[in-house]
Design a protein around this motif. Sequence first.
Motif, PDB file in Angstrom:
ATOM      1  N   UNK A 129       0.899  -1.301   0.100  1.00  0.00           N
ATOM      2  CA  UNK A 129      -0.089  -0.054   0.134  1.00  0.00           C
ATOM      3  C   UNK A 129       0.925   1.198   0.017  1.00  0.00           C
ATOM      4  N   UNK A 130       0.659   1.930  -1.127  1.00  0.00           N
ATOM      5  CA  UNK A 130       1.603   3.317  -1.267  1.00  0.00           C
ATOM      6  C   UNK A 130       0.715   4.571  -1.135  1.00  0.00           C
ATOM      7  N   UNK A 131       1.249   5.461  -0.397  1.00  0.00           N
ATOM      8  CA  UNK A 131       0.570   6.679  -0.311  1.00  0.00           C
ATOM      9  C   UNK A 131       0.689   7.470  -1.474  1.00  0.00           C
ATOM     10  N   UNK A 132      -0.314   8.049  -1.780  1.00  0.00           N
ATOM     11  CA  UNK A 132      -0.080   9.060  -3.034  1.00  0.00           C
ATOM     12  C   UNK A 132       0.191  10.588  -2.624  1.00  0.00           C
ATOM     13  N   UNK A 133       1.314  11.108  -2.932  1.00  0.00           N
ATOM     14  CA  UNK A 133       1.573  12.163  -2.408  1.00  0.00           C
ATOM     15  C   UNK A 133       2.244  13.148  -3.820  1.00  0.00           C
ATOM     16  N   UNK A 134       1.459  13.284  -4.545  1.00  0.00           N
ATOM     17  CA  UNK A 134       1.778  14.011  -6.133  1.00  0.00           C
ATOM     18  C   UNK A 134       3.150  13.284  -6.790  1.00  0.00           C
ATOM     19  N   UNK A 135       2.842  11.846  -6.591  1.00  0.00           N
ATOM     20  CA  UNK A 135       4.109  11.406  -7.451  1.00  0.00           C
ATOM     21  C   UNK A 135       3.610   9.913  -8.057  1.00  0.00           C
ATOM     22  N   UNK A 136       4.499   9.566  -8.615  1.00  0.00           N
ATOM     23  CA  UNK A 136       3.870   8.095  -9.552  1.00  0.00           C
ATOM     24  C   UNK A 136       4.389   6.938  -8.856  1.00  0.00           C
ATOM     25  N   UNK A 137       4.365   5.897  -9.159  1.00  0.00           N
ATOM     26  CA  UNK A 137       4.648   4.645  -8.462  1.00  0.00           C
ATOM     27  C   UNK A 137       5.413   3.557  -9.636  1.00  0.00           C
ATOM     28  N   UNK A 138       6.584   3.183  -9.302  1.00  0.00           N
ATOM     29  CA  UNK A 138       7.156   2.366 -10.249  1.00  0.00           C
ATOM     30  C   UNK A 138       7.673   1.151  -9.345  1.00  0.00           C
ATOM     31  N   UNK A 139       7.083   0.003  -9.824  1.00  0.00           N
ATOM     32  CA  UNK A 139       7.490  -1.253  -8.936  1.00  0.00           C
ATOM     33  C   UNK A 139       7.981  -2.178  -9.988  1.00  0.00           C
ATOM     34  N   UNK A 140       9.036  -2.837  -9.684  1.00  0.00           N
ATOM     35  CA  UNK A 140       9.709  -3.814 -10.643  1.00  0.00           C
ATOM     36  C   UNK A 140      10.232  -5.107  -9.626  1.00  0.00           C
ATOM     37  N   UNK A 141      10.099  -6.299 -10.296  1.00  0.00           N
ATOM     38  CA  UNK A 141      10.395  -7.258  -9.536  1.00  0.00           C
ATOM     39  C   UNK A 141      10.907  -8.321 -10.397  1.00  0.00           C
ATOM     40  N   UNK A 142      11.973  -9.066 -10.121  1.00  0.00           N
ATOM     41  CA  UNK A 142      12.474 -10.130 -10.907  1.00  0.00           C
ATOM     42  C   UNK A 142      12.499 -11.255 -10.284  1.00  0.00           C
ATOM     43  N   UNK A 143      12.264 -12.319 -11.037  1.00  0.00           N
ATOM     44  CA  UNK A 143      12.092 -13.739 -10.424  1.00  0.00           C
ATOM     45  C   UNK A 143      12.325 -14.770 -11.598  1.00  0.00           C
ATOM     46  N   UNK A 144      12.618 -15.894 -11.157  1.00  0.00           N
ATOM     47  CA  UNK A 144      12.774 -17.150 -12.182  1.00  0.00           C
ATOM     48  C   UNK A 144      11.662 -17.937 -12.004  1.00  0.00           C
ATOM     49  N   UNK A 145      11.050 -18.313 -13.094  1.00  0.00           N
ATOM     50  CA  UNK A 145       9.882 -19.193 -12.991  1.00  0.00           C
ATOM     51  C   UNK A 145       9.883 -20.152 -14.097  1.00  0.00           C
ATOM     52  N   UNK A 146       9.243 -21.214 -13.711  1.00  0.00           N
ATOM     53  CA  UNK A 146       8.800 -22.260 -14.646  1.00  0.00           C
ATOM     54  C   UNK A 146       7.823 -21.726 -15.514  1.00  0.00           C
ATOM     55  N   UNK A 147       7.746 -21.623 -16.828  1.00  0.00           N
ATOM     56  CA  UNK A 147       6.679 -20.913 -17.517  1.00  0.00           C
ATOM     57  C   UNK A 147       5.594 -21.839 -17.763  1.00  0.00           C
ATOM     58  N   UNK A 148       5.814 -23.508 -17.607  1.00  0.00           N
ATOM     59  CA  UNK A 148       4.806 -24.421 -17.555  1.00  0.00           C
ATOM     60  C   UNK A 148       4.192 -24.688 -16.453  1.00  0.00           C
ATOM     61  N   UNK A 149       4.638 -24.365 -15.262  1.00  0.00           N
ATOM     62  CA  UNK A 149       4.167 -24.817 -14.119  1.00  0.00           C
ATOM     63  C   UNK A 149       3.739 -23.804 -12.975  1.00  0.00           C
ATOM     64  N   UNK A 150       4.765 -22.633 -13.143  1.00  0.00           N
ATOM     65  CA  UNK A 150       4.520 -21.518 -12.161  1.00  0.00           C
ATOM     66  C   UNK A 150       3.763 -20.523 -12.741  1.00  0.00           C
ATOM     67  N   UNK A 151       2.965 -19.833 -12.115  1.00  0.00           N
ATOM     68  CA  UNK A 151       2.186 -18.617 -12.630  1.00  0.00           C
ATOM     69  C   UNK A 151       1.858 -17.522 -11.523  1.00  0.00           C
ATOM     70  N   UNK A 152       1.762 -16.394 -12.138  1.00  0.00           N
ATOM     71  CA  UNK A 152       1.339 -15.311 -11.302  1.00  0.00           C
ATOM     72  C   UNK A 152       0.084 -14.146 -11.540  1.00  0.00           C
ATOM     73  N   UNK A 153      -0.345 -13.610 -10.816  1.00  0.00           N
ATOM     74  CA  UNK A 153      -1.186 -12.500 -11.262  1.00  0.00           C
ATOM     75  C   UNK A 153      -1.183 -11.616 -10.247  1.00  0.00           C
ATOM     76  N   UNK A 154      -1.388 -10.110 -11.001  1.00  0.00           N
ATOM     77  CA  UNK A 154      -1.204  -9.073 -10.270  1.00  0.00           C
ATOM     78  C   UNK A 154      -2.463  -8.078 -10.540  1.00  0.00           C
ATOM     79  N   UNK A 155      -2.445  -7.158  -9.442  1.00  0.00           N
ATOM     80  CA  UNK A 155      -3.749  -6.142  -9.509  1.00  0.00           C
ATOM     81  C   UNK A 155      -3.349  -4.844  -8.692  1.00  0.00           C
ATOM     82  N   UNK A 156      -3.542  -3.795  -9.449  1.00  0.00           N
ATOM     83  CA  UNK A 156      -3.428  -2.497  -8.932  1.00  0.00           C
ATOM     84  C   UNK A 156      -4.661  -1.832  -8.591  1.00  0.00           C
ATOM     85  N   UNK A 157      -4.905  -1.586  -7.473  1.00  0.00           N
ATOM     86  CA  UNK A 157      -6.080  -0.772  -6.789  1.00  0.00           C
ATOM     87  C   UNK A 157      -5.818   0.857  -6.632  1.00  0.00           C
TER      88      UNK A 157
END
Length: 174
Positions: A129-157
């Motif tokens: 949860x990030x407070x808005x104070x007249x700025x943008x948000x840039x979030x970056x994640x790096x991870x190794x995943x098996x594309x056949x078996x691992x998965x992820x989903x994301x949501x920005x509210x």
Amino acid sequence: MTSWNTMKTRITASVRTTNRMNALLSESMLSRRRAAQNPEGEATGAEAGEPRKEKPKNDWKFFHTNFNMERAQKIIEDCIEERLLWDRFSRNYDSWRALQLAEGLAAEIRDRVKKLNHRRHRIVCLLSIVEKQNQGVYQRMCHLMDEKRDNFTQLVFERPTYFMIVVLYLVYKD
């Protein structure tokens, strides 16, 4: 002094979350490495006297019926809407309540996704949860995943005073 304690709490929560994610991913990678080193037919000295645990067989039909990220996405949306419906946090940002909300909401999302019966997957939910104070948000994640078996989903509210970023990972553990 109060602001430093608040900042220290946020930093501690962030470090704990990052350490948990790294531990879960490294544990998953370690179990895969051990499985690759020990073929099914061989038993090491410690396992020679013990009966082998029978692993469930790989069945691609299982993945098609049980691996639905759209349902997980819907669960995330429902959890957030239900929680913010009765919680006063939906109006303005409060750092202490944000920490409590993030912990509780991440656990609730993880528990509801567990009920989808992803037996072969470890479920990891990261919520920021990030407070808005007249700025943008840039979030970056790096991870190794098996594309056949691992998965992820994301949501920005997004709300007028804060952003809520949810990332849900399903990491294959066999």
